[in-house]
Design an enzyme around this catalytic site. Structure first.
Site, short mmCIF file in Angstrom:
data_model
loop_
_atom_site.label_atom_id
_atom_site.label_comp_id
_atom_site.label_asym_id
_atom_site.label_seq_id
_atom_site.Cartn_x
_atom_site.Cartn_y
_atom_site.Cartn_z
N ILE A 100 0.86 -1.20 0.00
CA ILE A 100 0.00 0.00 0.00
C ILE A 100 0.89 1.24 0.00
O ILE A 100 1.69 1.43 0.91
CB ILE A 100 -0.93 0.02 1.22
CG1 ILE A 100 -1.91 -1.17 1.15
CG2 ILE A 100 -1.71 1.33 1.32
CD1 ILE A 100 -2.71 -1.38 2.40
N ASP A 106 -0.57 41.96 -17.98
CA ASP A 106 -0.59 43.42 -18.04
C ASP A 106 0.64 43.89 -18.81
O ASP A 106 1.66 43.20 -18.85
CB ASP A 106 -0.53 44.01 -16.63
CG ASP A 106 -1.88 43.97 -15.94
OD1 ASP A 106 -2.89 44.02 -16.64
OD2 ASP A 106 -1.90 43.90 -14.70
N ASP A 109 -3.22 43.79 -10.65
CA ASP A 109 -2.63 44.49 -9.51
C ASP A 109 -3.61 45.35 -8.74
O ASP A 109 -3.35 45.76 -7.62
CB ASP A 109 -1.44 45.34 -9.96
CG ASP A 109 -1.82 46.36 -11.03
OD1 ASP A 109 -3.03 46.48 -11.35
OD2 ASP A 109 -0.91 47.02 -11.57
N ASP A 115 -9.23 44.06 -10.09
CA ASP A 115 -8.70 42.90 -10.79
C ASP A 115 -9.05 41.60 -10.07
O ASP A 115 -8.89 40.51 -10.63
CB ASP A 115 -7.18 42.99 -10.93
CG ASP A 115 -6.76 44.03 -11.95
OD1 ASP A 115 -7.53 44.25 -12.91
OD2 ASP A 115 -5.68 44.62 -11.80
N ASP A 158 11.19 3.11 -0.26
CA ASP A 158 10.02 4.00 -0.32
C ASP A 158 10.31 5.40 0.23
O ASP A 158 9.40 6.23 0.28
CB ASP A 158 8.84 3.40 0.45
CG ASP A 158 8.04 2.43 -0.42
OD1 ASP A 158 8.59 1.99 -1.43
OD2 ASP A 158 6.89 2.12 -0.07
#
Length: 885
Positions: free
Chosen positions: A282, A326, A613, A617, A711
């Protein structure tokens, strides 16, 4: 009850001069006395609590139960090994979680809101946590209120206080109000601003009267301090995958146990083996691996000025196909310089260096209006505030119209702040016995509300021909990639309301300023295009200005690829969405248009990144798949609504962040496929041996040990693999794409099966050396121990070597550079050293029931361990040959 006292009374009690603010020494002393200005969170889990949380798993409980049983029956060594492996696993989990938590804390520190305060007579920007009682705080639209504040000055100030009052409509504030009633509700305290609320309009100043837990929000901090830990979409998918694999693994283990029962094997030994195999099979480490890789990845991104606020953004970055950016400051340098100014029939160039230049009357009036209608400052070569306004202050300095002199001589008594819909700002200044309105903004908007023009020192009616002249010059400036700004004024004999300011104005003229493109942006745009990403410019500037810069940067090739906000409004949502892919420049747009643009691109199946900004916005940032706020010029509102913040406001950083996001996702994928391959190899080896009634090639403790080695370190090392240099030559990843697309699932199955088969082959070789086969009966314990040692080394060794093959699905380890991932090399070396230690150190060998191999057998197990890596590398050669053909 600060709201019941006048501003002078409050300032006296707080022992502060509003003109200069606190001294640095006094602020430090108060900070030491009262502590940082932040709400107290829930106590963090101790390392002990974290440790025990990693033991809270049903299979771990079963394994601990098995350890108790082994103790009862006298198998003390096995019990100790099981307990050691379980606790080591938990300890590694704690270390991973702790590191991830620290990385996220570091990011949160980077996104701490900033505040403007007066200290030592200067306006400074500091972390809100450093605010103290008595600080004079400057409030402007878009900033969060950092503490409870008694206002001492306000101009059209509106604050959204829904966090406290539940009212979504902003409250209007007036510093001059006093509320003597001690029971005045919070929503009616118009002379106060409260922590965690938001200034949405106007500006103001105030003195801090309460910080941290003493604030109104602090009193209800427990309500706000909810422990919410959202998993990212990837973590959720992997968590679900883990559950499915877990059920499969448990089913396989139950089947193994049932088969063993009918085969009349040692049931307790098979019970231990089945449980150990379930724990190993698992992939319980998946969420932890993903969390630490994401956290380390975003920490790395912060070093390239991309501060990721929300971990899901990292996953989404890899799928971005549209970057809406922008222009000002992001694509350009944000160093505005006025190079031309125009009054009717008179166009002048501005000298690049020097001061003390002379100007005609209307030119002086033009510059005077620009300077007075600005909030920026510029002293000793350093400017604060909006770069456009800084450029106007610098223009005034060149013509001996200094900001300090003008603002002292013509005191501001009112204002109408800039609004993105009007694209105008106005101030009301005292002038002699009367008053004058100064307005600056978009020249076309000024011409709509103007009645007169100043020509040769005389106010004359504004004619259609004059308007055409202004607009013609403005368009010519725009064609030269200049940003155009107009100015106008109006005289009045009284203080007028903001609503009356922008009516019947007298036009003064325009200026043209340039903000040169960032030098590195052109290459970044080319890189984005090669990565299948379409860069798009969105700006409030004139269409011609935007198109000129877009052409220079390679965003657009013709003016026809641009569209204005007015033209967008003329299209229905369906029409706009249908045409959206033909545009690269959106000019003269408002924040409301940004939302429309985002949705139109998304309807075409794009994953959209949007920069912003300003306060307005926020909706577009929230609607975008990745909202990107500006770190320098961005308001607190935009930063709050965003998924990522650009610390340097640079477009190139967005491209770098996308590249990093793609690599982080790929690294997580490598780690997961590696873990699944390893776990499958263990299942195949054990299940096949039970199914065919062969001796079990690995004991429970050996399985747990191998799981512990493979692992952890190799999986994390793959997660921090250096980025693929060619990742930006590929198309964006489809967000709906399966995690196992592109043959990843097949590689995991084939790799895992091969590792499992080789483990059994090694076990067979070990038995065969003593004349036994897999089907032999009554195999002596010492022979089984030797054969299991060979299987033990091959299972671990093949997984460790296989980790090198997982670095790329197509490139060989030599193309990548064998030592280019030093972490992985160290992880593999450490893994082999641990394996060697377990086999060669006598008490460990006895504990794990292993023994030293002969020189020839070491050669065999190393050879077997290299086979998965070798076959994978050969397969890559054929894949590259096929790709070329």
């Amino acid at each position: 009850m600060w709201f019941a006292k006048s501003a002078p009374e409050v300032l006296t009690e707080c022992k502060v001069d509003p003109a200069t603010g606190l001294t640095t020494e006094e602020a430090q002393a108060r900070l030491a006395q009262y502590g940082e200005n932040k709400l107290e969170g829930k106590p963090k889990k101790s390392l002990i609590a974290l440790f025990f949380s990693h033991l809270q798993d049903m299979l771990i409980y079963v394994l601990l139960g098995a350890a108790v049983i082994t103790l009862v029956i006298g198998e003390y060594v096995d019990a100790i090994i099981i307990l050691l492996v379980v606790f080591l696993n938990a300890a590694i989990g704690v270390i991973q979680e702790y590191k991830a938590e620290k990385a996220v804390e570091a990011l949160q520190q980077m996104t701490t809101p900033k505040s403007l305060v007066k200290r030592d007579g200067q306006i400074q920007e500091i972390n809100s946590e450093d605010i103290v009682v008595g600080d004079i705080v400057v409030i402007d639209a878009g900033r969060f209120i950092p503490a409870d504040i008694r206002l001492i000055e306000s101009a059209n100030l509106q604050i959204e206080e829904s966090a406290l009052t539940g009212e979504s409509v902003p409250s209007e504030k007036d510093a001059n109000n006093i509320h003597p009633d001690p029971k005045t509700p919070i929503g009616d305290k118009t002379n106060m601003a409260f922590m965690s609320t938001l200034a949405t309009y106007g500006r103001g100043e105030g003195v801090v009267v309460a910080t941290a837990m003493e604030t109104e929000i602090g009193k209800i901090a427990k309500i706000l301090d909810e422990d919410i830990e959202e998993m990212t979409p990837l973590q959720k998918r992997l968590d679900e995958l883990g559950r499915v694999l877990g059920f499969i693994a448990i089913a396989v283990c139950v089947l193994i146990f049932i088969i063993a029962f009918f085969q009349k094997r040692d049931l307790f030994e098979m019970f231990l083996t089945a449980i150990s195999l379930a724990v190993a099979a698992i992939p319980e480490g998946l969420p932890a691996i993903v969390a630490i890789v994401l956290a380390l990845g975003v920490t790395r991104m912060s070093k390239i000025n991309a501060i990721v606020k929300k971990l899901p953004a990292v996953e989404t970055l890899g799928s971005v196909s549209i970057i809406c950016s922008d222009k000002t400051g992001t694509l350009t340098q944000n160093k505005m310089t006025v190079v031309k100014f125009y009054t009717l029939d008179n166009l002048q160039n501005v000298p690049s260096e020097g001061t003390g230049f002379e100007a005609r009357q209307e030119e002086q009036e033009l510059m005077k209006s620009f300077v007075l209608c600005s909030d920026a400052t510029y002293e000793d070569g350093q400017g604060t505030g909006d770069p456009t306004e800084v450029a106007l202050i610098v223009l005034g300095d060149k013509y001996d119209l200094s900001r300090q002199r003008l603002h002292t001589e013509y005191k501001r008594v009112g204002e109408k702040p800039f609004d993105s819909d009007r694209k105008l700002m106005s101030t009301l200044n005292q002038e002699g016995t009367g008053y004058r309105v100064h307005t600056k903004g978009a020249i076309d908007n000024i011409l709509k509300i103007a009645k007169n023009a100043l020509v040769n020192g005389q106010v004359v009616p504004l004619t259609a021909e004059m308007k055409a002249n202004y607009l013609q010059v403005a368009e010519a400036m725009s064609d030269d990639a200049l940003r155009v700004l107009g100015a106008a004024y109006k005289d009045t004999d009284r203080v007028i309301d903001p609503e009356e300011m922008e009516q019947d104005l007298t036009v003064l003229g325009i200026v043209g300023m340039i903000d040169p493109p960032r030098l590195e942006v052109k290459d970044s745009i080319a890189q984005a295009k090669s990565a299948g990403i379409t860069p798009v410019m969105i700006t409030g500037d004139h269409r011609n200005t935007a198109a000129a810069i877009a052409k220079e940067l390679g965003i657009a090739s013709a003016l026809e690829q641009s569209i204005t906000g007015t033209e967008i409004d003329a299209l229905s949502e369906e029409e706009f969405a249908g045409k959206i892919n033909s545009y690269r420049v959106f000019a003269r747009v408002s924040p409301e248009h940004k939302v429309k643009i985002v949705k139109a691109y998304q309807e075409q199946g794009n994953v959209v990144s949007m920069t912003g900004d300003g306060v307005n916005d926020a909706p577009s940032l929230k609607n975008a798949d990745i909202g990107v706020a500006m770190g320098i010029t961005g308001t607190d509102v935009s930063k709050s609504a965003s998924d990522m913040i650009l610390a340097d406001d640079n477009f190139t950083t967005i491209v770098h962040a996308i590249e990093e996001g793609r690599n982080i996702y790929n690294n997580i994928r490598k780690s997961v496929i590696f873990l699944l391959s390893c776990n499958l190899g263990e299942v195949v080896a054990i299940f096949a041996s039970v199914l065919f009634f062969w001796p079990v090639p690995l004991l429970a403790t050996q399985i747990l040990w191998i799981n512990l080695i493979t692992d952890t370190l190799p999986a994390i090392a793959l997660g921090v693999d250096p980025g693929d240099k060619e990742v930006m030559k590929k198309k964006p990843r489809d967000p709906k794409e399966s995690f196992f697309a592109g043959g990843a699932g097949a590689r995991a199955v084939l790799g895992g099966t091969l590792i499992g088969v080789l483990t059994l082959v090694a076990f067979y070789f070990g038995l065969n050396e003593y004349g036994y086969s897999l089907g032999s009966a009554n195999i002596p314990d010492e022979v089984l121990t030797y054969a299991r040692t060979m299987a033990f080394v091959v299972l671990a060794g093949s997984q460790l070597f296989y980790s090198f093959a997982m670095r790329s699905p197509t490139k060989s380890i030599f193309q990548l550079g064998l030592f280019s991932n030093k972490y992985l090399v160290v992880a593999v070396v450490v893994g082999f050293m641990l394996q060697l230690g377990v086999i060669t150190i006598p008490f460990l060998a006895d504990a794990f029931k292993l023994q030293m191999l002969s020189g020839g057998d070491w050669g065999i197990v190393i050879l077997f361990s290299l086979i998965p890596l070798t076959l994978n590398e050969i397969a890559k050669i054929f894949m590259r040959m096929t790709a070329k053909n």
